[in-house]
Motif scaffolding. Sequence first.
Motif, PDB file in Angstrom:
ATOM      1  N   UNK A  79       3.348   6.039  -2.696  1.00  0.00           N
ATOM      2  CA  UNK A  79       4.524   6.822  -3.111  1.00  0.00           C
ATOM      3  C   UNK A  79       4.541   6.951  -4.636  1.00  0.00           C
ATOM      4  N   UNK A 105       2.339   9.643  -5.986  1.00  0.00           N
ATOM      5  CA  UNK A 105       2.615  11.028  -5.591  1.00  0.00           C
ATOM      6  C   UNK A 105       3.707  11.620  -6.488  1.00  0.00           C
ATOM      7  N   UNK A 153      14.566   7.785  -0.519  1.00  0.00           N
ATOM      8  CA  UNK A 153      13.350   8.408  -1.028  1.00  0.00           C
ATOM      9  C   UNK A 153      13.565   9.915  -1.088  1.00  0.00           C
ATOM     10  N   UNK A 198       5.366  14.202  -6.309  1.00  0.00           N
ATOM     11  CA  UNK A 198       6.436  14.932  -5.607  1.00  0.00           C
ATOM     12  C   UNK A 198       7.417  13.997  -4.911  1.00  0.00           C
ATOM     13  N   UNK A 257      10.804   6.936  -4.906  1.00  0.00           N
ATOM     14  CA  UNK A 257      11.491   5.889  -4.150  1.00  0.00           C
ATOM     15  C   UNK A 257      12.517   5.243  -5.082  1.00  0.00           C
ATOM     16  N   UNK A 268       0.839  -1.200   0.000  1.00  0.00           N
ATOM     17  CA  UNK A 268       0.000   0.000   0.000  1.00  0.00           C
ATOM     18  C   UNK A 268       0.875   1.251   0.000  1.00  0.00           C
ATOM     19  N   UNK A 269       1.919   1.234   0.816  1.00  0.00           N
ATOM     20  CA  UNK A 269       2.819   2.391   0.877  1.00  0.00           C
ATOM     21  C   UNK A 269       3.519   2.599  -0.465  1.00  0.00           C
ATOM     22  N   UNK A 270       3.956   1.508  -1.068  1.00  0.00           N
ATOM     23  CA  UNK A 270       4.634   1.605  -2.363  1.00  0.00           C
ATOM     24  C   UNK A 270       3.732   2.272  -3.400  1.00  0.00           C
TER      25      UNK A 270
END
Lengths: 157, 157
Positions: free
Chosen positions: A52, A55, A74, A57, A60, A47-49
């Motif tokens: 990121x 986004x 990051x 801006x 990673x 989910x975090x991947x």
Amino acid sequence: MKEDALPVVIRLAERGDIGAIVALFADDSLGGHGDTTDETARPNYETAFEAIAANPASHLYVAERAGQIVGTFQTTTIRGMSRRGASSLLLTAVQTRRDMRSKGIGRAMVHHAVDQARACGAAAVQLMSNSLRVDAHRFYEREGFVKSHTGFKMKLR
Amino acid sequence: MKEDALPVVIRLAERGDIGAIVALFADDSLGGHGDTTDETARPNYETAFEAIAANPASHLYVAERAGQIVGTFQTTTIRGMSRRGASSLLLTAVQTRRDMRSKGIGRAMVHHAVDQARACGAAAVQLMSNSLRVDAHRFYEREGFVKSHTGFKMKLR
């Protein structure tokens, strides 16, 4: 070719790198961040991947040498009002594989971040590092960073 | 009512606040950030304001007391891979009007940021402050922040 002479490739992380990235954090003796390569935690990282990746801006990266993931970092570009509305690039979660330190991996990662910051017109690159990581601090100073700030953290959970 | 007892209202900055926000930075003796209320710099600030407003992860706030802008700060939520894919909230450009310090403005701003961080599920709030701002550091420690990190900066221009 000597191992240290092998090129370091810095590239955007892909979904298939998640396991290797998590392994780098799980191996960090200092962070105490609860990171684990246990399969039960995997959905959180996925989910975090995706967040990121979605986004514009934030980016990673992984550092790859001889086909292995040996580092990660990051970057997040933050536009502010001060300095006449300047952007700065924040560098976070810089991690080099324990057995690959002092081999130019960190330098390649930092240079990539600084190049990215210049390319997007940022006025500065900044980062916070745990005050206990004195080796890392010497490294950042050698790379041209100034230890001018104090970093504060409030953990919420 | 005594001035110190007047309520502090924290709200999102609007376009009409740009001049007051810039005046706060221009009056900062330490930053040396080239901020100015001079009209020639105005377009830079307007562009930055619009960029922040367009970024769903970043919020620019003002603190208002008795109808006057007495402080400003910015928050940016950053999703990372470490800490099992946690978010943290970065607090930047915290500025209280010089003649309004030690009157609870900073506290109201920090509380608002921490509340926002909790509401969005962030694992931590973090900030970097120039190491010369010792009064500010005491303030952050009183508010529950831990001075656990060292902040590094590389200016690019």
